[in-house]
Design a protein around this motif. Structure first.
Motif, mmCIF file in Angstrom:
data_model
loop_
_atom_site.group_PDB
_atom_site.id
_atom_site.type_symbol
_atom_site.label_atom_id
_atom_site.label_comp_id
_atom_site.label_asym_id
_atom_site.label_seq_id
_atom_site.Cartn_x
_atom_site.Cartn_y
_atom_site.Cartn_z
ATOM 1 N N SER A 264 35.505 -34.414 -65.059
ATOM 2 C CA SER A 264 34.326 -35.290 -65.087
ATOM 3 C C SER A 264 34.652 -36.744 -64.774
ATOM 4 O O SER A 264 33.847 -37.451 -64.159
ATOM 5 C CB SER A 264 33.652 -35.205 -66.463
ATOM 6 O OG SER A 264 33.222 -33.897 -66.732
ATOM 7 N N ARG A 265 35.815 -37.217 -65.189
ATOM 8 C CA ARG A 265 36.098 -38.647 -65.048
ATOM 9 C C ARG A 265 36.143 -39.093 -63.587
ATOM 10 O O ARG A 265 35.895 -40.260 -63.284
ATOM 11 C CB ARG A 265 37.419 -38.989 -65.734
ATOM 12 C CG ARG A 265 38.653 -38.365 -65.112
ATOM 13 C CD ARG A 265 39.911 -38.756 -65.887
ATOM 14 N NE ARG A 265 41.126 -38.261 -65.275
ATOM 15 C CZ ARG A 265 41.627 -37.057 -65.474
ATOM 16 N NH1 ARG A 265 40.984 -36.216 -66.267
ATOM 17 N NH2 ARG A 265 42.750 -36.678 -64.892
ATOM 18 N N TYR A 266 36.425 -38.173 -62.676
ATOM 19 C CA TYR A 266 36.493 -38.551 -61.267
ATOM 20 C C TYR A 266 35.102 -38.774 -60.667
ATOM 21 O O TYR A 266 34.965 -39.456 -59.651
ATOM 22 C CB TYR A 266 37.231 -37.474 -60.472
ATOM 23 C CG TYR A 266 38.680 -37.349 -60.863
ATOM 24 C CD1 TYR A 266 39.638 -38.208 -60.343
ATOM 25 C CD2 TYR A 266 39.087 -36.383 -61.778
ATOM 26 C CE1 TYR A 266 40.970 -38.112 -60.713
ATOM 27 C CE2 TYR A 266 40.410 -36.271 -62.157
ATOM 28 C CZ TYR A 266 41.350 -37.142 -61.628
ATOM 29 O OH TYR A 266 42.663 -37.051 -62.007
ATOM 30 N N TYR A 267 34.089 -38.181 -61.267
ATOM 31 C CA TYR A 267 32.734 -38.323 -60.736
ATOM 32 C C TYR A 267 31.965 -39.466 -61.400
ATOM 33 O O TYR A 267 30.850 -39.771 -60.987
ATOM 34 C CB TYR A 267 31.957 -37.017 -60.924
ATOM 35 C CG TYR A 267 32.559 -35.854 -60.184
ATOM 36 C CD1 TYR A 267 32.536 -35.807 -58.792
ATOM 37 C CD2 TYR A 267 33.162 -34.803 -60.867
ATOM 38 C CE1 TYR A 267 33.098 -34.743 -58.106
ATOM 39 C CE2 TYR A 267 33.722 -33.737 -60.190
ATOM 40 C CZ TYR A 267 33.690 -33.710 -58.810
ATOM 41 O OH TYR A 267 34.247 -32.661 -58.129
ATOM 42 N N ALA A 679 29.359 -30.220 -61.112
ATOM 43 C CA ALA A 679 29.143 -29.407 -59.912
ATOM 44 C C ALA A 679 28.074 -30.026 -59.018
ATOM 45 O O ALA A 679 28.200 -30.025 -57.783
ATOM 46 C CB ALA A 679 28.749 -27.987 -60.306
ATOM 47 N N GLU A 680 27.012 -30.565 -59.625
ATOM 48 C CA GLU A 680 25.959 -31.179 -58.818
ATOM 49 C C GLU A 680 26.474 -32.449 -58.133
ATOM 50 O O GLU A 680 26.169 -32.708 -56.967
ATOM 51 C CB GLU A 680 24.746 -31.522 -59.698
ATOM 52 C CG GLU A 680 24.306 -30.439 -60.671
ATOM 53 C CD GLU A 680 24.032 -29.095 -60.030
ATOM 54 O OE1 GLU A 680 23.860 -29.038 -58.803
ATOM 55 O OE2 GLU A 680 23.993 -28.089 -60.751
ATOM 56 N N THR A 681 27.267 -33.251 -58.841
ATOM 57 C CA THR A 681 27.801 -34.476 -58.242
ATOM 58 C C THR A 681 28.773 -34.153 -57.119
ATOM 59 O O THR A 681 28.836 -34.868 -56.109
ATOM 60 C CB THR A 681 28.499 -35.331 -59.313
ATOM 61 O OG1 THR A 681 27.645 -35.467 -60.450
ATOM 62 C CG2 THR A 681 28.814 -36.717 -58.780
ATOM 63 N N GLN A 682 29.539 -33.076 -57.264
ATOM 64 C CA GLN A 682 30.451 -32.669 -56.199
ATOM 65 C C GLN A 682 29.680 -32.333 -54.927
ATOM 66 O O GLN A 682 30.079 -32.701 -53.821
ATOM 67 C CB GLN A 682 31.278 -31.463 -56.657
ATOM 68 C CG GLN A 682 32.107 -30.796 -55.576
ATOM 69 C CD GLN A 682 33.185 -31.690 -55.007
ATOM 70 O OE1 GLN A 682 33.613 -32.653 -55.637
ATOM 71 N NE2 GLN A 682 33.634 -31.391 -53.798
#
Length: 767
Positions: A264-267, A679-682
C-alpha cells in the motif's frame, strides 16, 4: 506484494445456431469453463436460434491457467441437454492483444476424446545397467479425471509408451481419483532416443475404452530433468476441426488483465494526488490524474476505469466529492441543457457504475416484488396493433377471438396495474435509498441548478437525476432483470415483451413526460394519461430524495459495500447427514436453505423467500468468504466418507489427505466484493502510463507557452489557449508532480521484478 490475474468475459449473443428441438428451434444456454472448472452459466434463452445473453463476468484466476472454453447447449426438460458446439481460447490467444478479443467466433464440434481434464502424478528415472538404458516410471495417482461412465465416475488405468514398448497399470474401478502407486520399467530399444508418453483410459467391459488424457515428454527432458510431480492431462494432438459456421457462432468479449499489486505504501502518493484533485477546483484542472484519464479513455475502457475509480474513492470515503468533481467538469463545459450527461463521458459512466455498486440492494427492494409478479403471472400485454396476437389472450365471448379493442383495453388495465405498483414502490422509497446515493444526487441537483438557473430550464435539475436513476438504473433493470440479479433466468418472449412495455413507460416517466407523443410509437398513447399523472409524483419524490443533510452519509472512510453480517449468498444446497456408526442410510442428503455472510454459514429447512443460486456462485462466495482463513487446506475430498471409505478416491482412512486440489484462486467478481484500493490504484496507474508522453508534451515540452505574469494570454493549442498564466503555472506544476509519482512507481515495479528474478538482493524498497 501480490500478482493478480483476471478475465473480463462477456457472452454477448449467438447466431445461426442449429435447431435441436422438434419445433424447429432451440433453447440455448452457455457454460463458461476455465481449464477443468465450470465458473459460470448463462440463463437459457427459450425458443431462439439467435439468442442474446449480454451476461458479463469477472473471473479472478490463478496465474497458471491454460484455457477458457465456452460450451453452447440446448436445454431439454426430458433427458440430457444437447451439446451444440464450443469455442476454445488459449491463454496465449487471449493475451496476444492487450485490448482483448471482441469478435464473432464460429462454434466447433465437441469431440469426446478432446474433452479431457485432470492431472497425473509421475516420478520418472533414467537408469543405466549392464543391459543398457532403462526407464522407470512411477505412476502414483491422478485426480479430477473426466467422468466417462453413466455413474459419474470412470474405471481408469494408465498405459506407458517408450519407444516400441508399452506397459499398463492395473484398473481402479469407479473413481475419478485413482491411486496406483505402481512402478513400471521399460528398456530402451536400439536407435534414436524416444519420447515418453503416458495415456489414461477408462476401461469398459462392453465396447471400446474411453480416452481420458495424456502427457508426453521429449527425450531432451528425460535426459536433463526427468519429470517428477503433477502434470496436466492433454488431448491427442490433432488439427482443429472447422465447422465452417454450420454450428453457428458466438459473439464474445474477453480481456485478460495480469498485474503486480505493490504494498500500500507505494500507492499512497498517487492516492493523495487523486484525492487532492477531487477536492480542488474542477474548471481549471487540466493536468490532474482524473483529467488525463478522461482524455485518454473511451468506450468499454472508460466504463472499466469508471468502476475502478468509484471503488477506489468509495474505499477512501470520497465517492461523493469524486462524483461532484466530475459533475462540475461536465456541467461547466455543457452549453445546451438538452445534451447534459447524454454522452458516455467519465462523469456519466462513473455515476452509472456508482449506482450499481452501492444501490443494488435498494434496487432489489424496490423492484423485486413487481418483477416477480410479472414473471409468475405471465399475462399477455400488447398495445402495438402490428404485434397483437388476438388468439393469445383470454376469450371475451362465445363469438370467437377477442377484438383488437378488447385486447388493447385488457392490456392497458394490466400495464397500468403493474406500472402503478412500480411507481408506488419508487416514489415511496426515498428514505430507503442509500445515504451516499442521495448525497450524490443532491450535489448533482445543486450543480445543475447553479449552471442553468433560468425559469425555462426549471426541469433540467430533475432530468439530470431522473436520467440516471430512471433511464440508467430502474428501466434497464426492468428490461433485463437477469443482468441485475433480479431473476435467475431470462424472460420468455411473451414476458420479455411485457417487460419492454413497462421499461418504455418508466423511461417516459423518467423523462418527465416531455417526449410523449413525439416519437413513432403512437400506440403508446392510451398510457399517456397515467404517465402524466405519475410525473408530478416523481418530481415530489426527487425533491424528497435530495432533501438530505451532509452529515447523513454513513460509513466514513474505507466503507465496505456490504457489512460483514450481511448475507452475500443464499439458496438451496444439499447437506449431507452425519453418518451413524452402523449401516449407512440409503438417502444421506437433505435439501436445506443456506445463508452465507462474511462471519458465518447457516442453514434452515426452508427460507422466508426463495432465491436459487448457481453452484459456481456458491463456490465463489465461499472461497471469498474464507479467504482470510489461514487454516485452509490445499486439497479436499469432493466425495463423502461412506461405508468405511471415501467415495471419491476409495481410500479407507477417514483422515486421509484430500485427493482433489482446492480451486481457491478461481472466484467470480461481484458487486458485494470488498473494496481493494491497492488493486484499483494499480489499474489507474497503468492507465496513466498510456498518457504519460502526451502529458509531458502538452505541459512540459510546449516551448510556445509563455507563463510570465505579464503575458495576458497563452500561446498554444488545445485547452491551453487563453489560459490564465497563474492557472497554467499550477497545471505545469501538477503535471510535473504526476510524472514524478509515475516514475517512482515505475522504479518500484522494476525493483520488485528484479527481486523475483534474483538479480538484486531483497531489501527495503521505494519511498
Amino acid at each position: 506484494m501480490a500478482k493478480s490475474s483476471s478475465l473480463n468475459v462477456r457472452v454477448v449473443e449467438g447466431r445461426a445456431l442449429p435447431a435441436k428441438d422438434v419445433s424447429g428451434s432451440s433453447d440455448p444456454y452457455c457454460i463458461v469453463k476455465v481449464d477443468d472448472e465450470v465458473v459460470a452459466r448463462t440463463a437459457t434463452v427459450w425458443r431462439s436460434l439467435s439468442p442474446f445473453w449480454g451476461e458479463e463476468y469477472t473471473v479472478h484466476l490463478p496465474l497458471d491457467f491454460h484455457q477458457l472454453a465456452f460450451y453452447v447447449l440446448d436445454e431439454d426438460t426430458v433427458g440430457h441437454d444437447d451439446v451444440i458446439g464450443k469455442v476454445s481460447l488459449s491463454r496465449d490467444a487471449i493475451a496476444a492483444d492487450p485490448r482483448g478479443i471482441d469478435s464473432w467466433i464460429n462454434l466447433s464440434r465437441v469431440d469426446p476424446d478432446a474433452e479431457v481434464q485432470g492431472e497425473i502424478c509421475l516420478a520418472v528415472q533414467m537408469l543405466e545397467d549392464a543391459l543398457g538404458r532403462c526407464l522407470r516410471c512411477h505412476v502414483l495417482q491422478a485426480r479430477d479425471l473426466a467422468p466417462r461412465d453413466i455413474s459419474g465416475t470412470s474405471d481408469p488405468f494408465a498405459r506407458v509408451f517408450w519407444g516400441s514398448q508399452s506397459v499398463e497399470t492395473s484398473t481402479i474401478k469407479k473413481t475419478r481419483f485413482p491411486r496406483w502407486d505402481e512402478v513400471l520399467e521399460l528398456r530402451a530399444a536400439p536407435g534414436a532416443p524416444s519420447p515418453l508418453r503416458v495415456e489414461l483410459w477408462d476401461w469398459d467391459m462392453v465396447g471400446k475404452n474411453d480416452f481420458l488424457g495424456m502427457v508426453e515428454f521429449p527425450p531432451q527432458v528425460l535426459q536433463q530433468k526427468p519429470p517428477n510431480g503433477w502434470f496436466r492431462l492433454r488431448p491427442f494432438p490433432r488439427a482443429e476441426e472447422d465447422s465452417g459456421g454450420s454450428l453457428g457462432a458466438l459473439r464474445l468479449k474477453v480481456r485478460l488483465t495480469e498485474d503486480r499489486v505493490l504494498p500500500s505504501r507505494y500507492y499512497r502518493p498517487l492516492s493523495e494526488l487523486l484525492a487532492t484533485a477531487v477536492l480542488g477546483p474542477a474548471e481549471e484542472d487540466a493536468a490532474s490524474p482524473l483529467a488525463v484519464l478522461e482524455e485518454l479513455t473511451s468506450g468499454d475502457c472508460r466504463q472499466d476505469l469508471a468502476t475502478r475509480l468509484v471503488k477506489l474513492f468509495l474505499g477512501q470515503g470520497l465517492a461523493g466529492p469524486f462524483l461532484d468533481y466530475l459533475t462540475r467538469r461536465e456541467v461547466a463545459r455543457t452549453t445546451d441543457p438538452n445534451t447534459l450527461f447524454r454522452s458516455n463521458s467519465l462523469a456519466s459512466k462513473s455515476m452509472e457504475q456508482f449506482m450499481k455498486l452501492v444501490g443494488m440492494p435498494y434496487l432489489h427492494e424496490v423492484l423485486q416484488p413487481v418483477i416477480s409478479r410479472v414473471f409468475e403471472e405471465k399475462k399477455y400485454m400488447e398495445l402495438d396493433p402490428c404485434k397483437m396476437e388476438l388468439g393469445r389472450t383470454r376469450r371475451i365471448s362465445f363469438k370467437g377471438a377477442p377484438s383488437e379493442e378488447h385486447v388493447r383495453e385488457a392490456s392497458l388495465g394490466l400495464l397500468t396495474g403493474y406500472l402503478g405498483a412500480i411507481v408506488d414502490a419508487i416514489v415511496g422509497s426515498a428514505g430507503r435509498c442509500p445515504a451516499v446515493m442521495r448525497l450524490a444526487f443532491k450535489h448533482l441537483h445543486q450543480r445543475v441548478e447553479e449552471r442553468f438557473p433560468q425559469t425555462e430550464h426549471e426541469d433540467v435539475k430533475y432530468l439530470a437525476i431522473s436520467g440516471f436513476l430512471f433511464l440508467r438504473f430502474f428501466a434497464p433493470a426492468i428490461l433485463t432483470p437477469k443482468l441485475f440479479d433480479l431473476r435467475d433466468q431470462h424472460a420468455d418472449p411473451q414476458t420479455s415483451r411485457s417487460l419492454l412495455l413497462l421499461a418504455k413507460a418508466v423511461q417516459s416517466i423518467g423523462n418527465l413526460g416531455q417526449q410523449l407523443g413525439q416519437g413513432k410509437e403512437v400506440w403508446m398513447a392510451p398510457l399517456h394519461p397515467f404517465l402524466l399523472r405519475s410525473v408530478s409524483r416523481v418530481r415530489d419524490f426527487l425533491d424528497r430524495l435530495v432533501d438530505v443533510d451532509e452529515e447523513e452519509e454513513a460509513g466514513g472512510p474505507a466503507r465496505a459495500l456490504v457489512p460483514r453480517s450481511a448475507t452475500v449468498r443464499e439458496g438451496y444446497l444439499l447437506k449431507r447427514k452425519e453418518e451413524p456408526g452402523g449401516l449407512a442410510p440409503r438417502f444421506a442428503f437433505k435439501k436445506r436453505y443456506f445463508w452465507l455472510s462474511a462471519d458465518a454459514l447457516s442453514y434452515a429447512k426452508s427460507p422466508e423467500w426463495q432465491n436459487v443460486n448457481e453452484l459456481s456462485q456458491w463456490l465463489s462466495a465461499l472461497r471469498k468468504a474464507s479467504a482470510p482463513n489461514p487454516d485452509k487446506l490445499a486439497a479436499c475430498h469432493p466425495g463423502a466418507f461412506r461405508s468405511a471409505r471415501w467415495t471419491c478416491c476409495l481410500r479407507a482412512e477417514r483422515s486421509a489427505a484430500g485427493c482433489s486440489r482446492t480451486h481457491a484462486a478461481v472466484t467470480l467478481g461481484d458487486w458485494r466484493d470488498p473494496l481493494d484500493p491497492d488493486a484499483e490504484t494499480q489499474m489507474v496507474y497503468r492507465q496513466l502510463l498510456l498518457g504519460r508522453d502526451q502529458l509531458r508534451r502538452k505541459f512540459l515540452e510546449n516551448s510556445s507557452v509563455d507563463t510570465t505574469p505579464e503575458a495576458g494570454t497563452v500561446k498554444g493549442s488545445g485547452s491551453l489557449e487563453g489560459a490564465c498564466p497563474d492557472a497554467l503555472a499550477r497545471q505545469k506544476a501538477a503535471a510535473a508532480r504526476l510524472l514524478e509519482v509515475l516514475a517512482d512507481l515505475d522504479r518500484a515495479h522494476e525493483e520488485f521484478q528484479q527481486q523475483e528474478e534474483g538479480t538484486v538482493a531483497p531489501g527495503p524498497l521505494g519511498p
